[in-house]
Design a protein around this motif. Structure first.
Motif, PDB file in Angstrom:
ATOM      1  N   LEU A  25     -38.560  57.473  58.573  1.00  0.00           N
ATOM      2  CA  LEU A  25     -38.742  58.640  59.441  1.00  0.00           C
ATOM      3  C   LEU A  25     -39.442  59.829  58.784  1.00  0.00           C
ATOM      4  O   LEU A  25     -40.496  60.338  59.346  1.00  0.00           O
ATOM      5  N   THR A  26     -39.414  59.649  57.559  1.00  0.00           N
ATOM      6  CA  THR A  26     -40.209  60.586  56.498  1.00  0.00           C
ATOM      7  C   THR A  26     -41.392  60.175  56.805  1.00  0.00           C
ATOM      8  O   THR A  26     -42.562  61.189  56.860  1.00  0.00           O
ATOM      9  N   SER A  27     -41.957  59.070  56.522  1.00  0.00           N
ATOM     10  CA  SER A  27     -43.382  58.565  56.732  1.00  0.00           C
ATOM     11  C   SER A  27     -43.933  58.912  58.068  1.00  0.00           C
ATOM     12  O   SER A  27     -45.049  59.340  58.132  1.00  0.00           O
ATOM     13  N   LYS A  28     -43.009  58.639  59.096  1.00  0.00           N
ATOM     14  CA  LYS A  28     -43.501  58.931  60.639  1.00  0.00           C
ATOM     15  C   LYS A  28     -43.761  60.471  60.839  1.00  0.00           C
ATOM     16  O   LYS A  28     -44.788  60.681  61.252  1.00  0.00           O
ATOM     17  N   LEU A  29     -42.922  61.136  60.239  1.00  0.00           N
ATOM     18  CA  LEU A  29     -43.044  62.764  60.476  1.00  0.00           C
ATOM     19  C   LEU A  29     -44.407  63.270  59.643  1.00  0.00           C
ATOM     20  O   LEU A  29     -45.154  63.943  60.133  1.00  0.00           O
ATOM     21  N   THR A  30     -44.548  62.638  58.377  1.00  0.00           N
ATOM     22  CA  THR A  30     -45.756  62.927  57.689  1.00  0.00           C
ATOM     23  C   THR A  30     -46.968  62.517  58.422  1.00  0.00           C
ATOM     24  O   THR A  30     -48.088  63.443  58.485  1.00  0.00           O
ATOM     25  N   GLN A  31     -46.835  61.260  58.801  1.00  0.00           N
ATOM     26  CA  GLN A  31     -48.048  60.637  59.715  1.00  0.00           C
ATOM     27  C   GLN A  31     -48.345  61.769  60.943  1.00  0.00           C
ATOM     28  O   GLN A  31     -49.561  61.586  61.368  1.00  0.00           O
ATOM     29  N   ALA A  32     -47.545  62.334  61.387  1.00  0.00           N
ATOM     30  CA  ALA A  32     -47.668  63.017  62.695  1.00  0.00           C
ATOM     31  C   ALA A  32     -48.244  64.398  62.421  1.00  0.00           C
ATOM     32  O   ALA A  32     -48.341  65.422  63.120  1.00  0.00           O
ATOM     33  N   GLY A  33     -48.347  64.840  61.018  1.00  0.00           N
ATOM     34  CA  GLY A  33     -48.933  66.096  60.496  1.00  0.00           C
ATOM     35  C   GLY A  33     -47.987  66.844  60.005  1.00  0.00           C
ATOM     36  O   GLY A  33     -48.151  68.078  59.638  1.00  0.00           O
ATOM     37  N   ALA A  34     -46.694  66.701  59.882  1.00  0.00           N
ATOM     38  CA  ALA A  34     -45.747  67.803  59.575  1.00  0.00           C
ATOM     39  C   ALA A  34     -45.746  67.785  58.035  1.00  0.00           C
ATOM     40  O   ALA A  34     -46.139  66.583  57.199  1.00  0.00           O
ATOM     41  N   ARG A  35     -45.229  68.784  57.231  1.00  0.00           N
ATOM     42  CA  ARG A  35     -45.024  69.115  55.955  1.00  0.00           C
ATOM     43  C   ARG A  35     -43.562  68.444  55.875  1.00  0.00           C
ATOM     44  O   ARG A  35     -42.664  69.499  56.209  1.00  0.00           O
ATOM     45  N   VAL A  36     -43.057  67.537  55.098  1.00  0.00           N
ATOM     46  CA  VAL A  36     -41.665  67.303  55.100  1.00  0.00           C
ATOM     47  C   VAL A  36     -41.138  67.500  53.833  1.00  0.00           C
ATOM     48  O   VAL A  36     -41.607  67.137  52.725  1.00  0.00           O
ATOM     49  N   HIS A  37     -40.041  68.533  53.748  1.00  0.00           N
ATOM     50  CA  HIS A  37     -39.316  68.632  52.605  1.00  0.00           C
ATOM     51  C   HIS A  37     -37.876  68.107  52.771  1.00  0.00           C
ATOM     52  O   HIS A  37     -37.076  68.191  53.505  1.00  0.00           O
ATOM     53  N   VAL A  38     -37.688  66.847  51.920  1.00  0.00           N
ATOM     54  CA  VAL A  38     -36.587  66.185  51.821  1.00  0.00           C
ATOM     55  C   VAL A  38     -35.728  66.681  50.728  1.00  0.00           C
ATOM     56  O   VAL A  38     -35.567  67.000  49.876  1.00  0.00           O
ATOM     57  N   VAL A  39     -34.209  66.727  51.566  1.00  0.00           N
ATOM     58  CA  VAL A  39     -33.074  67.183  50.755  1.00  0.00           C
ATOM     59  C   VAL A  39     -32.090  66.048  50.902  1.00  0.00           C
ATOM     60  O   VAL A  39     -31.579  65.706  52.087  1.00  0.00           O
TER      61      VAL A  39
END
Length: 411
Positions: A25-39
């Motif tokens: 999911l992290t990968s897909k969100l990032t590929q969709a253009g989001a800046r992902v901050h994982v906690v």
């Protein structure tokens, strides 16, 4: 442009076997253009190493509330403030319970409690845990705060049980996030600056300390209207009879029980209102005498004497000045004829008529089938829709009339 370009998403990962899906999911969100901050929670880090998420998100991973990589900010407050969305996937029974009770004992729950951003949860757990009343109550509580849920799937679970509780697939969660932001950007704010007064639910008229007279109204239609009006920018006052429904976020709710209590609350709120939508199912009659103690069973029949109750809608029609007033007519026969009569007798601007015997339109259902009638003689029938969709169509119609426009044949 990618669908999530510029969006800041805090992805919370709690400790379940489904945590491995959060990497994808992290990968897909990032590929969709989001800046992902994982906690990560402490338990989640035991299923998937933080380094994995760091590589996929291209940013630091937060797991310890006392870890402060940037001395200029407090990490959990910084994350909470910058988030456009907090997404928790998987959301275990434990983290759901902690959030529902306002606990903040780790990096994830502290961040959630501090944020003003929308929160979306994708639950994942054993089928028996998912169906437990405590978990259901916790999710209901979070829903009342405005938290959104992505339904888990059904099938073979890691524990060996078969049923509902499997984390939604990363593709499904990504689609839900994209859909959420699309809705946010498309959302109308056409009631900005308006105050909308909504009544909902049944009333109860006491016979004695044990018994009362009421009806089958659930309040779902009125609560849907209140939610829709608030989300479209209005200041909303919801005067509600007894229901089991959560109050929509941002709505001021005044709970009442009797017709007299609702009458007093409505008359108090009326002068400040621009639009009045009277969807409550109010008792027409009330017991002439309310007994101080429980009435005992006798040998013969019981005769209960009733008086007419105050007619709230009629009084609103008399007192209205600038307000646009909408009533409801729940009927079982000659629906449109009775609705038109009520529209005229009570000096309304619009009335919403429905046949409560019609399948999909009854009290307590999640859908409705209604016809809108205006004082100008217009008549618009809506097909079966969810009550939330009916609420938006009704608001569309009210705004057209306030703008001096005629209603189209189809809304």
């Amino acid at each position: 442009m990618l669908p999530l370009t510029g969006k800041q998403i805090v992805l919370g990962v709690s400790g379940g076997i489904a945590a491995y899906k959060a990497a994808a999911l992290t990968s897909k969100l990032t590929q969709a253009g989001a800046r992902v901050h994982v906690v990560l929670t402490e338990s989640a880090a035991k299923f998937v190493q933080p380094l994995t998420f760091q590589a996929l998100s291209r940013g630091p991973v937060y797991a310890d509330v006392f870890f402060e990589p940037d001395p200029q900010v407090i990490s959990h407050i910084d994350l909470a403030d910058r988030a456009d969305l907090v997404l928790i996937a998987p959301a275990t029974a434990n983290v759901i319970g902690k959030m529902a009770n306002g606990l903040a004992d780790d990096m994830l729950t502290t961040t959630v409690l501090a944020t003003k951003a929308p929160v979306m949860l994708a639950p994942a757990m054993n089928v028996n845990m998912y169906g437990h009343p405590a978990v259901a109550a916790n999710m209901q509580k979070l829903a009342s705060y405005g938290y959104r849920f992505i339904e888990p799937g059904e099938g073979l679970l890691a524990c060996g049980w078969v049923g509902k509780g499997r984390l939604a697939e990363p593709e499904e969660i990504l689609a839900a996030v994209i859909r959420f932001f699309a809705e946010q950007s498309d959302r109308k704010r056409d009631l900005q600056g308006k105050t909308v007064l909504v009544t909902a639910g049944p009333t109860r008229e006491k016979i004695d300390p044990v018994r009362y007279i009421t009806n089958h109204a659930s309040g779902k239609m009125g609560y849907a209207i209140a939610e829709a009006a608030q989300q479209r920018g209005a200041s909303v006052v919801l005067i509600s009879g007894p229901t089991n429904l959560p109050v929509p976020p941002g709505v001021e709710c005044i709970p009442v029980e009797s017709v007299q209590e609702m009458y007093d609350a409505v008359m108090d709120a009326l002068p400040k209102s621009d639009i009045v939508i009277k969807s409550a199912a109010v008792s027409d009659y009330r017991p002439k005498e309310v007994h101080a103690h429980k009435m005992k069973k006798g040998e013969g029949p019981l005769v209960l004497e009733l008086d007419k109750a105050p007619d709230i809608l009629k009084e609103v029609g008399k007192r209205k000045e600038r307000q646009y007033v909408v009533g409801f007519a729940a009927e079982t026969q000659e629906v449109l004829q009775h609705a038109k009569s009520k529209l005229e007798r009570k000096n309304l601007d619009m009335i919403v008529a429905n046949d409560v015997l019609q399948e999909g339109a009854g009290m307590g259902s999640d859908t409705n089938i209604v016809t809108l009638l205006t004082k100008e003689g217009e008549q618009v029938a809506l097909e079966m829709l969810s009550k939330r969709e009916v609420a938006d169509k009704l608001i569309d119609a009210i705004l057209l009339k306030l703008g001096g426009q005629a209603l189209p044949e189809q809304l």
